[in-house]
Enzyme design. Structure first.
Site, mmCIF file in Angstrom:
data_model
loop_
_atom_site.group_PDB
_atom_site.id
_atom_site.type_symbol
_atom_site.label_atom_id
_atom_site.label_comp_id
_atom_site.label_asym_id
_atom_site.label_seq_id
_atom_site.Cartn_x
_atom_site.Cartn_y
_atom_site.Cartn_z
ATOM 1 N N LYS A 53 0.838 -1.218 0.000
ATOM 2 C CA LYS A 53 0.000 0.000 0.000
ATOM 3 C C LYS A 53 0.866 1.258 0.000
ATOM 4 C CE LYS A 53 -2.744 -2.839 -0.420
ATOM 5 N NZ LYS A 53 -2.495 -4.277 -0.416
ATOM 6 N N GLU A 188 -2.214 -5.546 -8.173
ATOM 7 C CA GLU A 188 -1.741 -4.446 -7.320
ATOM 8 C C GLU A 188 -0.289 -4.087 -7.661
ATOM 9 O OE1 GLU A 188 -2.426 -5.029 -3.129
ATOM 10 O OE2 GLU A 188 -4.604 -5.038 -3.347
ATOM 11 N N MET A 320 -7.388 -15.821 2.213
ATOM 12 C CA MET A 320 -6.108 -15.470 2.846
ATOM 13 C C MET A 320 -6.036 -13.965 2.988
ATOM 14 S SD MET A 320 -3.412 -18.085 1.180
ATOM 15 C CE MET A 320 -3.211 -19.729 1.820
ATOM 16 N N HIS A 323 -7.556 -9.210 7.597
ATOM 17 C CA HIS A 323 -8.659 -8.914 8.536
ATOM 18 C C HIS A 323 -9.386 -10.189 8.962
ATOM 19 C CE1 HIS A 323 -9.622 -7.940 4.341
ATOM 20 N NE2 HIS A 323 -10.765 -8.569 4.538
ATOM 21 N N HIS A 445 -24.170 13.941 1.623
ATOM 22 C CA HIS A 445 -23.943 14.421 0.263
ATOM 23 C C HIS A 445 -22.875 15.506 0.288
ATOM 24 C CE1 HIS A 445 -24.792 15.677 -3.821
ATOM 25 N NE2 HIS A 445 -24.790 16.922 -3.386
HETATM 26 P P1 FAD Z 1 1.301 -14.297 8.344
HETATM 27 O O1 FAD Z 1 1.065 -12.858 8.249
HETATM 28 O O2 FAD Z 1 1.870 -14.990 7.147
HETATM 29 O O3 FAD Z 1 2.261 -14.513 9.585
HETATM 30 C C1 FAD Z 1 2.767 -15.750 9.943
HETATM 31 C C2 FAD Z 1 4.067 -15.552 10.685
HETATM 32 O O4 FAD Z 1 4.446 -16.790 11.249
HETATM 33 C C3 FAD Z 1 5.229 -15.111 9.822
HETATM 34 O O5 FAD Z 1 5.795 -13.935 10.316
HETATM 35 C C4 FAD Z 1 6.223 -16.278 9.894
HETATM 36 O O6 FAD Z 1 7.568 -15.830 9.946
HETATM 37 C C5 FAD Z 1 5.832 -16.915 11.206
HETATM 38 N N1 FAD Z 1 6.148 -18.352 11.269
HETATM 39 C C6 FAD Z 1 5.811 -19.322 10.379
HETATM 40 N N2 FAD Z 1 6.193 -20.528 10.813
HETATM 41 C C7 FAD Z 1 6.777 -20.323 12.020
HETATM 42 C C8 FAD Z 1 7.357 -21.198 12.975
HETATM 43 N N3 FAD Z 1 7.406 -22.515 12.787
HETATM 44 N N4 FAD Z 1 7.872 -20.642 14.096
HETATM 45 C C9 FAD Z 1 7.834 -19.310 14.307
HETATM 46 N N5 FAD Z 1 7.280 -18.447 13.453
HETATM 47 C C10 FAD Z 1 6.757 -18.943 12.315
HETATM 48 N N6 FAD Z 1 -4.377 -9.116 3.025
HETATM 49 C C11 FAD Z 1 -5.288 -8.139 3.230
HETATM 50 O O7 FAD Z 1 -6.277 -8.370 3.936
HETATM 51 N N7 FAD Z 1 -5.139 -6.900 2.672
HETATM 52 C C12 FAD Z 1 -4.092 -6.604 1.887
HETATM 53 O O8 FAD Z 1 -3.984 -5.467 1.396
HETATM 54 C C13 FAD Z 1 -3.117 -7.602 1.641
HETATM 55 N N8 FAD Z 1 -2.048 -7.346 0.855
HETATM 56 C C14 FAD Z 1 -1.115 -8.320 0.659
HETATM 57 C C15 FAD Z 1 -0.046 -8.046 -0.197
HETATM 58 C C16 FAD Z 1 0.909 -9.011 -0.432
HETATM 59 C C17 FAD Z 1 2.074 -8.689 -1.343
HETATM 60 C C18 FAD Z 1 0.814 -10.277 0.212
HETATM 61 C C19 FAD Z 1 1.873 -11.325 -0.003
HETATM 62 C C20 FAD Z 1 -0.258 -10.566 1.035
HETATM 63 C C21 FAD Z 1 -1.233 -9.597 1.261
HETATM 64 N N9 FAD Z 1 -2.347 -9.846 2.064
HETATM 65 C C22 FAD Z 1 -3.290 -8.871 2.249
HETATM 66 C C23 FAD Z 1 -2.544 -11.147 2.734
HETATM 67 C C24 FAD Z 1 -2.113 -11.060 4.204
HETATM 68 O O9 FAD Z 1 -0.774 -10.647 4.271
HETATM 69 C C25 FAD Z 1 -2.283 -12.402 4.886
HETATM 70 O O10 FAD Z 1 -3.601 -12.866 4.712
HETATM 71 C C26 FAD Z 1 -2.009 -12.285 6.372
HETATM 72 O O11 FAD Z 1 -0.708 -11.817 6.608
HETATM 73 C C27 FAD Z 1 -2.207 -13.634 7.067
HETATM 74 O O12 FAD Z 1 -1.953 -13.499 8.416
HETATM 75 P P2 FAD Z 1 -1.439 -14.728 9.303
HETATM 76 O O13 FAD Z 1 -1.298 -14.194 10.670
HETATM 77 O O14 FAD Z 1 -2.295 -15.896 9.069
HETATM 78 O O15 FAD Z 1 -0.005 -15.117 8.726
HETATM 79 P P1 NAI Z 2 -4.646 -15.057 -6.279
HETATM 80 O O1 NAI Z 2 -5.217 -16.349 -5.899
HETATM 81 O O2 NAI Z 2 -5.348 -13.810 -5.975
HETATM 82 O O3 NAI Z 2 -4.383 -15.033 -7.859
HETATM 83 C C1 NAI Z 2 -3.603 -15.989 -8.499
HETATM 84 C C2 NAI Z 2 -3.946 -15.977 -9.985
HETATM 85 O O4 NAI Z 2 -3.001 -16.763 -10.669
HETATM 86 C C3 NAI Z 2 -5.319 -16.546 -10.288
HETATM 87 O O5 NAI Z 2 -5.990 -15.678 -11.156
HETATM 88 C C4 NAI Z 2 -5.001 -17.892 -10.950
HETATM 89 O O6 NAI Z 2 -5.973 -18.288 -11.885
HETATM 90 C C5 NAI Z 2 -3.683 -17.575 -11.624
HETATM 91 N N1 NAI Z 2 -2.818 -18.712 -11.867
HETATM 92 C C6 NAI Z 2 -2.617 -19.798 -11.072
HETATM 93 N N2 NAI Z 2 -1.704 -20.614 -11.641
HETATM 94 C C7 NAI Z 2 -1.310 -20.022 -12.801
HETATM 95 C C8 NAI Z 2 -0.382 -20.365 -13.818
HETATM 96 N N3 NAI Z 2 0.343 -21.471 -13.749
HETATM 97 N N4 NAI Z 2 -0.248 -19.521 -14.861
HETATM 98 C C9 NAI Z 2 -0.978 -18.378 -14.939
HETATM 99 N N5 NAI Z 2 -1.873 -18.006 -14.000
HETATM 100 C C10 NAI Z 2 -2.025 -18.813 -12.942
HETATM 101 O O7 NAI Z 2 -3.168 -15.080 -5.656
HETATM 102 P P2 NAI Z 2 -2.112 -13.937 -5.444
HETATM 103 O O8 NAI Z 2 -2.402 -12.765 -6.308
HETATM 104 O O9 NAI Z 2 -0.799 -14.599 -5.546
HETATM 105 O O10 NAI Z 2 -2.378 -13.526 -3.943
HETATM 106 C C11 NAI Z 2 -2.223 -14.485 -2.893
HETATM 107 C C12 NAI Z 2 -3.109 -14.182 -1.745
HETATM 108 O O11 NAI Z 2 -2.735 -12.992 -1.091
HETATM 109 C C13 NAI Z 2 -4.541 -14.055 -2.168
HETATM 110 O O12 NAI Z 2 -5.247 -15.140 -1.626
HETATM 111 C C14 NAI Z 2 -5.025 -12.775 -1.591
HETATM 112 O O13 NAI Z 2 -6.142 -12.981 -0.812
HETATM 113 C C15 NAI Z 2 -3.878 -12.263 -0.731
HETATM 114 N N6 NAI Z 2 -3.689 -10.853 -1.054
HETATM 115 C C16 NAI Z 2 -4.667 -9.971 -0.720
HETATM 116 C C17 NAI Z 2 -4.577 -8.650 -1.062
HETATM 117 C C18 NAI Z 2 -5.689 -7.741 -0.726
HETATM 118 O O14 NAI Z 2 -6.511 -8.106 0.093
HETATM 119 N N7 NAI Z 2 -5.750 -6.557 -1.310
HETATM 120 C C19 NAI Z 2 -3.420 -8.125 -1.776
HETATM 121 C C20 NAI Z 2 -2.470 -9.147 -2.123
HETATM 122 C C21 NAI Z 2 -2.607 -10.448 -1.743
#
Ligand code: FAD
Ligand code: NAI
Length: 466
Positions: A53, A188, A320, A323, A445
């Site tokens: 973000k 994104e 995934m 929130h 509004h």
């Molecule tokens: P995580 O945030 O993955 O945290 C798990 C933690 O556990 C990690 O820090 C890891 O190091 C630790 N861990 C793992 N195994 C062990 C172990 N054995 N011992 C000790 N520590 C360990 N979601 C949104 O809602 N809004 C967004 O805008 C958004 N943007 C995203 C952008 C990107 C690029 C990515 C990759 C994801 C995004 N997500 C977003 C998804 C979001 O980040 C995840 O859904 C969220 O972080 C999941 O929370 P969690 O607590 O389950 O796990």
């Molecule tokens: P995603 O599941 O959103 O999208 C993956 C895309 O890749 C799908 O459209 C799928 O059809 C395609 N795909 C799968 N295999 C493929 C292949 N071999 N070749 C071409 N296309 C293929 O997964 P993404 O974008 O990696 O995000 C992972 C997770 O992180 C999501 O579940 C999302 O919820 C979370 N996330 C959330 C954000 C948010 O809430 N704003 C921002 C970024 C991530």
């Protein structure tokens, strides 16, 4: 001496784990959290929601200036240029501030941060760096990692074939970025690099981007992004990618099979989904098996089949999202404390932070139709006075309601501030609102949110400004 070191031990300090730890401590439970990263906050704060973000916001402002949008509003900038190191530095700052904030909250709530990797040696014991830590309750909140794609080896340090973590840290704007996967991360991060000058091609396996969202929303989003300059290769699969000289050569072919072709790119972003982190956790030692998708199954209270072991967040089924993980963190701590912690998994909003934003909650039109007769109301942002005044004409609000009861079943929005607008829809649906309830609620509004009221009025066929 107490039977266990802690009442609650959380594994993982992401939005699920750190929130669970804070709630457990607030409820008077002696709590520790094991985290192997250098900083708290998990994927979301370190390499996910927050850094993405930071770049989305900065690149949005850059594009507004460079595209002449600001000049049209009378804000003229004679000399402007991109300072990518500064843009990246503010991303690092944002992460530092927020991860430090969690460390402060841990101290405030007297939560012990045990640094290292946790692995079960028994239902109430984990090993962290050779030391046994015991707890009456252990919450698994280990999150998820990028799904690898065979034939496409990610090397973030090399900066050519990257996953989302490498894709956030590029130190040069790529001439051509190929995004594998037209999902949330691809769109994104693709938006960030397109705005600052890259040509972006999205290769998507399915015949449309953004799977899981409402069909009409996916089509409209595709159209808007195309207008912005995104190029697509839909129904296409990547079969390999190799670094060659200064770039990467990808091999792709039609998803249904057919002739292969090659695409040249400067950077390839692999974003085909994420998979749960369970490797090395020692689940076999306590008898927890994974489902077909590699997730840990729990009951409605987030309890696994092993007494005293709980699981939340990306490691269990469901979207995934940060929130969703946070709400599960609160609920599981409350359940452990003997209260009633509940998450309504039917109403988890999803937001894509592109421009415009895309947001949705509840059923898609397709899913709602399968369940019974529905009514649909739509209102275009073009007819919303605030969006029009702000030169943000793209998008619409769509409300899907039950044809008999008028209960709102789903709300889908494409609008500049859709992520903020969706909160009212989630709240209305939590209270079981009908479309009429929304239509007769006074909305300030001029606001973008008036489009939600108008879409609700459109369910009855009577919007005012259309
Ligand atoms: P995580 O945030 O993955 O945290 C798990 C933690 O556990 C990690 O820090 C890891 O190091 C630790 N861990 C793992 N195994 C062990 C172990 N054995 N011992 C000790 N520590 C360990 N979601 C949104 O809602 N809004 C967004 O805008 C958004 N943007 C995203 C952008 C990107 C690029 C990515 C990759 C994801 C995004 N997500 C977003 C998804 C979001 O980040 C995840 O859904 C969220 O972080 C999941 O929370 P969690 O607590 O389950 O796990
Ligand atoms: P995603 O599941 O959103 O999208 C993956 C895309 O890749 C799908 O459209 C799928 O059809 C395609 N795909 C799968 N295999 C493929 C292949 N071999 N070749 C071409 N296309 C293929 O997964 P993404 O974008 O990696 O995000 C992972 C997770 O992180 C999501 O579940 C999302 O919820 C979370 N996330 C959330 C954000 C948010 O809430 N704003 C921002 C970024 C991530």
């Amino acid at each position: 001496m107490a039977e266990f070191d802690y009442d609650v031990l959380v594994i993982g300090a992401g939005p699920g784990g750190y929130v669970a730890a804070i709630r457990a401590a607030q409820l008077g439970l002696k709590t520790a959290c094991v985290e192997s990263r250098e900083t708290l906050g998990g994927t979301c704060l370190n390499v996910g929601c927050i850094p993405s973000k930071a770049l989305l916001h900065a690149s949005e402002l850059y594009e507004e200036a460079v595209s002449g949008k600001l000049a049209k509003l009378g804000v003229k900038i004679d000399k402007m240029s991109l300072d990518l190191p500064a843009m990246q530095a503010q991303r690092v700052d944002a992460v530092k501030g927020l991860t430090g904030g969690i460390e402060f909250l841990f101290k405030k709530n007297k939560i012990d941060w045990i640094k290292g990797l946790a692995s079960f040696t028994g239902p109430n014991t984990v090993d962290v760096a050779g030391k046994a830590v015991t707890a009456k309750n252990i919450i698994i909140a280990t999150g998820s990692s990028v799904t690898p794609l065979p034939g496409v080896e990610v090397d973030n340090a090399g900066g050519k074939i990257v996953d989302s973590t490498g894709g956030l840290e590029l130190d040069k704007v790529p001439g051509h970025m190929v995004v594998i996967g037209g999902g949330v991360i691809g769109l994104e991060l693709g938006s960030v690099w397109r705005r600052v000058g890259a040509k972006v091609t999205v290769v998507e396996y399915l015949d449309q981007i953004l799977p899981g969202m409402d069909g009409e929303i996916r089509k409209e989003a595709n159209k808007i992004f195309k207008k912005q300059g995104f190029e697509y290769k839909l129904s296409t699969k990547v079969t390999g990618a190799k670094v060659k000289g200064k770039g990467v050569v990808l091999t792709v072919e039609p998803a249904a099979g057919g002739e292969a072709e090659t695409i040249e790119a400067d950077v390839v972003l692999v974003s085909i989904g994420r998979r749960p982190n369970t490797e090395g956790l020692g689940l076999d030692k306590i008898g927890i098996e994974l489902n077909q998708r590699g997730q840990i199954e729990t009951d409605h209270d987030f309890a696994t089949k092993v007494s005293g072991v709980w699981a939340i967040g990306d490691v269990i089924p469901g979207p995934m999202l940060a929130h969703k993980a946070e709400d599960e963190g609160i609920a599981v701590a409350e359940n452990i404390a003997g209260l009633t912690g509940i998450v309504n998994h039917d109403l988890i909003p999803g937001v894509v932070y592109t421009w415009p934003e895309i947001a949705g909650v509840g059923l898609t039109e397709e899913a709602a139709k399968e369940k019974g007769a529905i009514k649909v109301g739509k209102f275009p942002m073009m007819a919303n006075s605030r969006a029009k005044t702000n030169h943000e004409p793209d998008g619409f609000v769509k409300i899907i309601a039950d044809a008999d009861t008028d209960k709102v079943l789903g709300v889908w929005i494409i609008a500049s501030v859709a992520g903020t607008m969706i909160a009212q829809a989630v709240q209305a649906m939590e209270f079981g609102a009908s479309s009429e309830d929304i239509a007769y609620t006074c909305h300030a509004h001029p606001t973008h949110s008036e489009a939600i009221k108008e879409a609700a009025m459109a369910v009855m066929g009577k919007p005012i400004h259309m």
